[in-house]
Design a protein around this motif. Sequence first.
Motif, PDB file in Angstrom:
ATOM      1  N   ILE A 216       0.821  -1.205   0.000  1.00  0.00           N
ATOM      2  CA  ILE A 216       0.000   0.000   0.000  1.00  0.00           C
ATOM      3  C   ILE A 216       0.861   1.264   0.000  1.00  0.00           C
ATOM      4  CG2 ILE A 216      -1.599   1.347   1.444  1.00  0.00           C
ATOM      5  CD1 ILE A 216      -2.970  -1.346   2.137  1.00  0.00           C
ATOM      6  N   LEU A 217       1.971   1.222   0.716  1.00  0.00           N
ATOM      7  CA  LEU A 217       2.802   2.423   0.855  1.00  0.00           C
ATOM      8  C   LEU A 217       3.951   2.470  -0.153  1.00  0.00           C
ATOM      9  CD1 LEU A 217       2.942   2.313   4.751  1.00  0.00           C
ATOM     10  CD2 LEU A 217       1.783   4.081   3.408  1.00  0.00           C
ATOM     11  N   ASN A 218       4.015   1.508  -1.051  1.00  0.00           N
ATOM     12  CA  ASN A 218       5.136   1.424  -2.003  1.00  0.00           C
ATOM     13  C   ASN A 218       6.482   1.516  -1.306  1.00  0.00           C
ATOM     14  OD1 ASN A 218       3.550   1.240  -4.425  1.00  0.00           O
ATOM     15  ND2 ASN A 218       3.005   3.384  -4.048  1.00  0.00           N
ATOM     16  N   ALA A 219       6.652   0.695  -0.286  1.00  0.00           N
ATOM     17  CA  ALA A 219       7.897   0.737   0.491  1.00  0.00           C
ATOM     18  C   ALA A 219       9.075   0.315  -0.373  1.00  0.00           C
ATOM     19  CB  ALA A 219       7.786  -0.186   1.702  1.00  0.00           C
ATOM     20  N   GLU A 220      10.249   0.753   0.079  1.00  0.00           N
ATOM     21  CA  GLU A 220      11.479   0.435  -0.648  1.00  0.00           C
ATOM     22  C   GLU A 220      11.820  -1.068  -0.477  1.00  0.00           C
ATOM     23  OE1 GLU A 220      14.306   3.096   1.132  1.00  0.00           O
ATOM     24  OE2 GLU A 220      15.923   1.651   0.843  1.00  0.00           O
ATOM     25  N   SER A 221      11.558  -1.596   0.726  1.00  0.00           N
ATOM     26  CA  SER A 221      11.823  -3.015   0.987  1.00  0.00           C
ATOM     27  C   SER A 221      11.112  -3.437   2.265  1.00  0.00           C
ATOM     28  CB  SER A 221      13.325  -3.264   1.151  1.00  0.00           C
ATOM     29  OG  SER A 221      13.807  -2.510   2.238  1.00  0.00           O
ATOM     30  N   VAL A 222      11.004  -4.743   2.433  1.00  0.00           N
ATOM     31  CA  VAL A 222      10.533  -5.296   3.711  1.00  0.00           C
ATOM     32  C   VAL A 222      11.670  -6.144   4.271  1.00  0.00           C
ATOM     33  CG1 VAL A 222       8.931  -6.915   4.831  1.00  0.00           C
ATOM     34  CG2 VAL A 222       8.110  -5.412   3.004  1.00  0.00           C
ATOM     35  N   THR A 223      11.993  -5.966   5.543  1.00  0.00           N
ATOM     36  CA  THR A 223      12.988  -6.837   6.174  1.00  0.00           C
ATOM     37  C   THR A 223      12.318  -7.628   7.289  1.00  0.00           C
ATOM     38  OG1 THR A 223      14.672  -5.160   5.763  1.00  0.00           O
ATOM     39  CG2 THR A 223      15.259  -6.959   7.273  1.00  0.00           C
ATOM     40  N   ILE A 224      12.436  -8.938   7.207  1.00  0.00           N
ATOM     41  CA  ILE A 224      11.961  -9.800   8.287  1.00  0.00           C
ATOM     42  C   ILE A 224      13.187 -10.179   9.107  1.00  0.00           C
ATOM     43  CG2 ILE A 224      10.893 -12.023   8.844  1.00  0.00           C
ATOM     44  CD1 ILE A 224       9.139 -11.735   6.457  1.00  0.00           C
ATOM     45  N   TRP A 225      13.219  -9.717  10.365  1.00  0.00           N
ATOM     46  CA  TRP A 225      14.376  -9.974  11.232  1.00  0.00           C
ATOM     47  C   TRP A 225      14.137 -11.268  11.982  1.00  0.00           C
ATOM     48  CZ3 TRP A 225      18.630  -6.977  10.757  1.00  0.00           C
ATOM     49  CH2 TRP A 225      18.475  -5.736  10.114  1.00  0.00           C
ATOM     50  N   LYS A 226      15.047 -12.223  11.823  1.00  0.00           N
ATOM     51  CA  LYS A 226      14.842 -13.562  12.376  1.00  0.00           C
ATOM     52  C   LYS A 226      16.051 -14.001  13.198  1.00  0.00           C
ATOM     53  CE  LYS A 226      11.891 -16.222   9.193  1.00  0.00           C
ATOM     54  NZ  LYS A 226      11.168 -17.000  10.131  1.00  0.00           N
ATOM     55  N   PRO A 271       1.600  -9.729  -2.332  1.00  0.00           N
ATOM     56  CA  PRO A 271       1.569  -8.254  -2.322  1.00  0.00           C
ATOM     57  C   PRO A 271       2.920  -7.630  -2.670  1.00  0.00           C
ATOM     58  CG  PRO A 271       0.724  -9.153  -0.234  1.00  0.00           C
ATOM     59  CD  PRO A 271       1.230 -10.307  -1.025  1.00  0.00           C
ATOM     60  N   LEU A 272       4.002  -8.331  -2.390  1.00  0.00           N
ATOM     61  CA  LEU A 272       5.328  -7.784  -2.682  1.00  0.00           C
ATOM     62  C   LEU A 272       5.679  -7.984  -4.147  1.00  0.00           C
ATOM     63  CD1 LEU A 272       7.243  -9.029   0.492  1.00  0.00           C
ATOM     64  CD2 LEU A 272       6.200  -6.794   0.080  1.00  0.00           C
ATOM     65  N   GLN A 273       5.408  -9.184  -4.625  1.00  0.00           N
ATOM     66  CA  GLN A 273       5.720  -9.500  -6.029  1.00  0.00           C
ATOM     67  C   GLN A 273       4.962  -8.547  -6.955  1.00  0.00           C
ATOM     68  OE1 GLN A 273       3.586 -10.824  -8.477  1.00  0.00           O
ATOM     69  NE2 GLN A 273       5.218 -11.168  -9.997  1.00  0.00           N
ATOM     70  N   ASN A 274       3.700  -8.279  -6.606  1.00  0.00           N
ATOM     71  CA  ASN A 274       2.880  -7.420  -7.461  1.00  0.00           C
ATOM     72  C   ASN A 274       3.469  -6.022  -7.613  1.00  0.00           C
ATOM     73  OD1 ASN A 274      -0.485  -8.659  -6.573  1.00  0.00           O
ATOM     74  ND2 ASN A 274       1.209  -9.619  -7.660  1.00  0.00           N
ATOM     75  N   LYS A 275       4.255  -5.589  -6.645  1.00  0.00           N
ATOM     76  CA  LYS A 275       4.862  -4.253  -6.753  1.00  0.00           C
ATOM     77  C   LYS A 275       6.386  -4.331  -6.840  1.00  0.00           C
ATOM     78  CE  LYS A 275       1.376  -1.137  -5.640  1.00  0.00           C
ATOM     79  NZ  LYS A 275       0.985  -0.130  -4.640  1.00  0.00           N
ATOM     80  N   ASN A 276       6.879  -5.541  -6.996  1.00  0.00           N
ATOM     81  CA  ASN A 276       8.320  -5.733  -7.133  1.00  0.00           C
ATOM     82  C   ASN A 276       9.119  -5.142  -5.958  1.00  0.00           C
ATOM     83  OD1 ASN A 276      10.509  -6.754  -8.346  1.00  0.00           O
ATOM     84  ND2 ASN A 276      10.581  -5.284 -10.043  1.00  0.00           N
ATOM     85  N   ILE A 277       8.628  -5.386  -4.763  1.00  0.00           N
ATOM     86  CA  ILE A 277       9.301  -4.894  -3.557  1.00  0.00           C
ATOM     87  C   ILE A 277      10.146  -6.024  -2.972  1.00  0.00           C
ATOM     88  CG2 ILE A 277       8.952  -4.030  -1.192  1.00  0.00           C
ATOM     89  CD1 ILE A 277       6.214  -2.907  -2.240  1.00  0.00           C
ATOM     90  N   SER A 295      13.413 -11.626  -4.431  1.00  0.00           N
ATOM     91  CA  SER A 295      12.983 -10.614  -5.400  1.00  0.00           C
ATOM     92  C   SER A 295      12.638 -11.314  -6.705  1.00  0.00           C
ATOM     93  CB  SER A 295      14.112  -9.614  -5.631  1.00  0.00           C
ATOM     94  OG  SER A 295      15.162 -10.273  -6.313  1.00  0.00           O
ATOM     95  N   ASN A 296      12.484 -10.495  -7.753  1.00  0.00           N
ATOM     96  CA  ASN A 296      12.157 -11.049  -9.064  1.00  0.00           C
ATOM     97  C   ASN A 296      13.325 -11.776  -9.719  1.00  0.00           C
ATOM     98  OD1 ASN A 296       9.611 -10.983 -10.005  1.00  0.00           O
ATOM     99  ND2 ASN A 296       9.641  -8.794 -10.496  1.00  0.00           N
TER     100      ASN A 296
END
Length: 422
Positions: A216-226, A271-277, A295-296
């Motif tokens: 929704i926010l067109n973020a630059e990236s998502v990081t999942i910290w594990k 949701p990420l693939q659709n916006k290539n995030i 990523s793609n």
Amino acid sequence: MKIFKFGGASINNIERYINTGNVIKSFSGEKLLIVVSAMGKTTNALEEVAESFFNNNKETALKKFELIKESHNSTVESLINPDYSSATKEKLKPFFTETEWLLHDSPVRSYDYYYDQIVCCGELMSSSILCSHLQQSKLSATWVDVRDLLRTDDNFRDAGIDWEYSKDKIGETIISLFKHHDIIVTQGFIGATDQNESTTLGREGSDYTAAVFAHILNAESVTIWKDVDAVMSADPKKYPDATNITLLSYLEVIEMAYYGAQVIHPKTIKPLQNKNIPLLVKSFINPSLQGTTISNTVSKSLPPIVVHKEKQVLMSFKSKDFSFIEDKPAEMLQQLFSKTRVKPNLTQHTAISLLCCFDYHPEKIEQLALEAENMFDVQLENGLELLTIRHYNEESLHEFIRNKIILLEQKTTETVQFLMRM
Ligand code: ASP
Ligand code: MG
């Protein structure tokens, strides 16, 4: 703007909370939207509260909830300095009170409804504590109740997102909050209906929340910290040769999740693939490590990726009158599967029977067997394991299946699956 998701393991004790704060601090100057899960095993503990309540064990429910309250209050006392701690406890109070009010009632609605009203408080508490911790560290952080932003339908415990409403609401609110703050802390996994009833998105759903915000926010990236260095090619406890994978395509991750790998919540990718995030998986213990980028980009040389599922049951459904398993009988079985809410992990046809491998949930499997017995001879064997190997090579296959008895085998050019006796 970047989106960070911290799971329960990254805040399951004081040191971990401090560590998470340090990771966030190291990104100073950036706009960060932080999505948090409940502390440690809080969601499991809250599930027990919901169960006790629904079974009319009010006293037990209240007692169990008291323990959860105490552990959160004591986290606040140890983590937050005296200037901030009473204000932080004040923030938690309404979540306690709301839950306790409900626990004093008697259940008149569905279990799933109560589950969501009770379980949602885990994320509300953990995110409030994290935000206070960031504020006392002098970071420009603010907290927002995701239930005011993320609207869902009322399919409790597996709620679907109302994208239209959420898009506008999230857009407006987050953009205006970022004008005055660098860091926004919110909750994963939960949302609310248009009637302001709390909802949840399915266990481990916080990854998905992070992806929804990013979309929704067109973020630059998502990081999942594990608490792992990266996504690995197999479970290192079982396969010592497992290696870290630095690059994965969205498609590969969807496939891995489909076959049962518990890397990332399966709904996260779309949701990420659709916006290539890009989606980054990184270690909160050792953030300087490269981690995994999803990523793609298609990686040309992937190692064999192994997904191992235990507690499998093989069921065979054989037609009693020698009719072929096609059309009508196959359709009937499909209907039975959806009625009993089981999904085959592997299927194979013969002329007059269908073989299916399922996760072994005793009640569901018993119900399925019972209902299918009207039309089919049903046989089952449990205690099996299902091994899926993507990007396999013939030479290495025998290593994986040595000393095993193979009951079913399926191969495509990319993926091979073995159902075996342990
Ligand atoms: N706290 C929730 C759970 O344990 C959601 C999540 O962790 O993503 O399932
Ligand atoms: Mg979790």
